[in-house]
Design a protein around this motif. Sequence first.
Motif, PDB file in Angstrom:
ATOM      1  N   ALA A   1       0.608  -1.463  -0.020  1.00 61.55           N
ATOM      2  CA  ALA A   1      -0.141  -0.033   0.026  1.00 61.55           C
ATOM      3  C   ALA A   1       1.173   1.246   0.291  1.00 61.55           C
ATOM      4  N   ALA A   2       2.149   1.321   0.464  1.00 64.84           N
ATOM      5  CA  ALA A   2       2.635   2.196   0.947  1.00 64.84           C
ATOM      6  C   ALA A   2       3.818   2.194  -0.555  1.00 64.84           C
ATOM      7  N   TYR A   3       4.044   1.740  -0.984  1.00 64.69           N
ATOM      8  CA  TYR A   3       4.632   1.159  -2.274  1.00 64.69           C
ATOM      9  C   TYR A   3       3.362   2.323  -3.573  1.00 64.69           C
ATOM     10  N   ARG A   4       2.393   1.554  -3.013  1.00 64.78           N
ATOM     11  CA  ARG A   4       1.275   3.064  -4.664  1.00 64.78           C
ATOM     12  C   ARG A   4       1.072   4.443  -3.938  1.00 64.78           C
ATOM     13  N   VAL A   5       0.921   4.749  -2.936  1.00 64.81           N
ATOM     14  CA  VAL A   5       1.210   5.734  -2.113  1.00 64.81           C
ATOM     15  C   VAL A   5       2.268   6.212  -2.479  1.00 64.81           C
TER      16      VAL A   5
ATOM     17  N   LYS B   1       2.434   8.009  -6.190  1.00 65.45           N
ATOM     18  CA  LYS B   1       1.211   8.626  -6.834  1.00 65.45           C
ATOM     19  C   LYS B   1       1.909  10.197  -6.759  1.00 65.45           C
ATOM     20  N   LYS B   2       2.764  10.236  -5.326  1.00 61.01           N
ATOM     21  CA  LYS B   2       2.923  11.250  -4.535  1.00 61.01           C
ATOM     22  C   LYS B   2       3.981  11.429  -3.470  1.00 61.01           C
ATOM     23  N   PRO B   3       5.087  12.557  -4.117  1.00 60.54           N
ATOM     24  CA  PRO B   3       5.676  12.536  -3.229  1.00 60.54           C
ATOM     25  C   PRO B   3       6.246  12.681  -1.838  1.00 60.54           C
ATOM     26  N   VAL B   4       7.067  11.645  -1.786  1.00 56.73           N
ATOM     27  CA  VAL B   4       7.685  11.236  -0.042  1.00 56.73           C
ATOM     28  C   VAL B   4       7.172  12.526   0.756  1.00 56.73           C
ATOM     29  N   THR B   5       7.763  13.789   0.580  1.00 58.90           N
ATOM     30  CA  THR B   5       7.467  14.682   1.584  1.00 58.90           C
ATOM     31  C   THR B   5       6.285  15.269   1.532  1.00 58.90           C
ATOM     32  N   SER B   6       5.553  14.661   1.104  1.00 60.93           N
ATOM     33  CA  SER B   6       3.587  15.154   1.112  1.00 60.93           C
ATOM     34  C   SER B   6       3.282  13.899   1.402  1.00 60.93           C
ATOM     35  N   VAL B   7       3.805  12.254   1.545  1.00 59.79           N
ATOM     36  CA  VAL B   7       3.209  11.272   2.373  1.00 59.79           C
ATOM     37  C   VAL B   7       2.785  11.360   4.290  1.00 59.79           C
ATOM     38  N   VAL B   8       1.683  11.045   4.683  1.00 65.59           N
ATOM     39  CA  VAL B   8       1.483  10.927   5.799  1.00 65.59           C
ATOM     40  C   VAL B   8       0.795   9.174   5.898  1.00 65.59           C
ATOM     41  N   MET B   9       1.061   8.875   6.980  1.00 62.84           N
ATOM     42  CA  MET B   9       1.119   7.621   7.680  1.00 62.84           C
ATOM     43  C   MET B   9      -0.977   7.455   6.845  1.00 62.84           C
TER      44      MET B   9
ATOM     45  N   ILE C   1      -2.875   4.376   6.007  1.00 58.25           N
ATOM     46  CA  ILE C   1      -3.520   3.265   5.849  1.00 58.25           C
ATOM     47  C   ILE C   1      -5.281   3.315   5.459  1.00 58.25           C
ATOM     48  N   GLU C   2      -5.388   4.761   4.462  1.00 57.68           N
ATOM     49  CA  GLU C   2      -6.802   4.231   3.828  1.00 57.68           C
ATOM     50  C   GLU C   2      -6.316   3.711   2.850  1.00 57.68           C
ATOM     51  N   GLU C   3      -5.094   3.237   2.418  1.00 50.73           N
ATOM     52  CA  GLU C   3      -4.568   2.400   0.860  1.00 50.73           C
ATOM     53  C   GLU C   3      -4.562   0.959   1.422  1.00 50.73           C
ATOM     54  N   THR C   4      -4.710   0.226   2.625  1.00 49.05           N
ATOM     55  CA  THR C   4      -4.231  -0.457   3.127  1.00 49.05           C
ATOM     56  C   THR C   4      -5.841  -0.854   3.674  1.00 49.05           C
TER      57      THR C   4
ATOM     58  N   TYR D   1       3.765  -1.146  12.385  1.00 44.33           N
ATOM     59  CA  TYR D   1       4.519  -0.122  13.030  1.00 44.33           C
ATOM     60  C   TYR D   1       4.025   0.859  13.010  1.00 44.33           C
ATOM     61  N   LYS D   2       5.207   1.459  13.796  1.00 39.49           N
ATOM     62  CA  LYS D   2       4.961   2.557  14.919  1.00 39.49           C
ATOM     63  C   LYS D   2       4.107   3.772  14.279  1.00 39.49           C
ATOM     64  N   ASP D   3       5.107   3.740  13.075  1.00 36.28           N
ATOM     65  CA  ASP D   3       5.204   5.401  12.333  1.00 36.28           C
ATOM     66  C   ASP D   3       5.775   5.691  11.006  1.00 36.28           C
ATOM     67  N   LEU D   4       5.604   6.353  10.137  1.00 33.15           N
ATOM     68  CA  LEU D   4       5.673   6.788   8.373  1.00 33.15           C
ATOM     69  C   LEU D   4       7.313   5.639   8.443  1.00 33.15           C
ATOM     70  N   ASP D   5       7.936   6.501   8.633  1.00 30.38           N
ATOM     71  CA  ASP D   5       9.203   6.503   8.680  1.00 30.38           C
ATOM     72  C   ASP D   5      10.137   4.427   8.314  1.00 30.38           C
ATOM     73  N   GLU D   6       8.687   3.446   9.901  1.00 33.19           N
ATOM     74  CA  GLU D   6       9.793   2.351  10.216  1.00 33.19           C
ATOM     75  C   GLU D   6       8.483   1.961   8.739  1.00 33.19           C
ATOM     76  N   VAL D   7       7.556   2.174   8.243  1.00 35.78           N
ATOM     77  CA  VAL D   7       6.972   1.927   6.936  1.00 35.78           C
ATOM     78  C   VAL D   7       8.276   2.281   5.433  1.00 35.78           C
ATOM     79  N   LEU D   8       8.562   3.333   5.106  1.00 32.55           N
ATOM     80  CA  LEU D   8       9.287   3.448   4.621  1.00 32.55           C
ATOM     81  C   LEU D   8      10.828   2.928   4.404  1.00 32.55           C
ATOM     82  N   CYS D   9      11.045   2.670   5.507  1.00 30.38           N
ATOM     83  CA  CYS D   9      12.284   2.037   5.560  1.00 30.38           C
ATOM     84  C   CYS D   9      12.035   0.253   5.473  1.00 30.38           C
ATOM     85  N   ASP D  10      11.358  -0.336   5.553  1.00 29.72           N
ATOM     86  CA  ASP D  10      10.565  -1.675   5.189  1.00 29.72           C
ATOM     87  C   ASP D  10      10.400  -1.422   3.562  1.00 29.72           C
TER      88      ASP D  10
END
Length: 222
Positions: free
Chosen positions: A19-23, A26-34, A38-41, A52-61
Amino acid sequence: MPRVSADYYENKKKEIIDAAYRVCAKKPVTSVVMKDVIEETGFSHGVVYKYYKDLDEVLCDLVITINSENKIDDKLEDILSEAKSKDWQKVIREICNMLAEQLVSMDMDVLKISLYSDMLAMSDPERVRKIAQRIGADNQSPLLAVVTSMHGFLENLSHEKKVNPIKSIDEIIEFMIATYHGIQTGYVLSASYDAEQLKGKYDPGKMFSCLAESIILMMGGK
């Protein structure tokens, strides 16, 4: 309460990463929020935050997944394993040709995410450094793997007095990185921007060939 199996756990994480990949495509990572992820999943907040405790953990994986799916270690090792028996200029040409083939074989969304990530690095370098530390050296990007190997290869050539560089090895590597990013950006833009004058005219193979010849000249070759 039933225990969650390892497979179930990993599958859920994969759904979140997908889901994070699809998000992020479509939009710059600078604009992505958790909330976007969540909505995409389609999951609840509680489910996603369980993994995942935060967005950066998601981005890391997400980065680890992308890097693992686009590794070029074996190809690079094949080229360098025969380096001593080949003309050094041919080795450089083969590495740059490998980069060209790798670029055009990658999914366009992956390349877009890479460019968006560069924007994040420019706007929030400290955040990106922390994400990179989480990723670790074992999950480095294909470009970093090539750059590290190329640096070592050029250094050995210089130490063995096989070449007489007109620029320092560090300067040559910096030029290589900058050129790679320029080629990648142009390739993505030409593929994304439907302009008649660009169709079929942006050839990464020719551009990486120019990169190879430039490196060879800076190393004192011909």
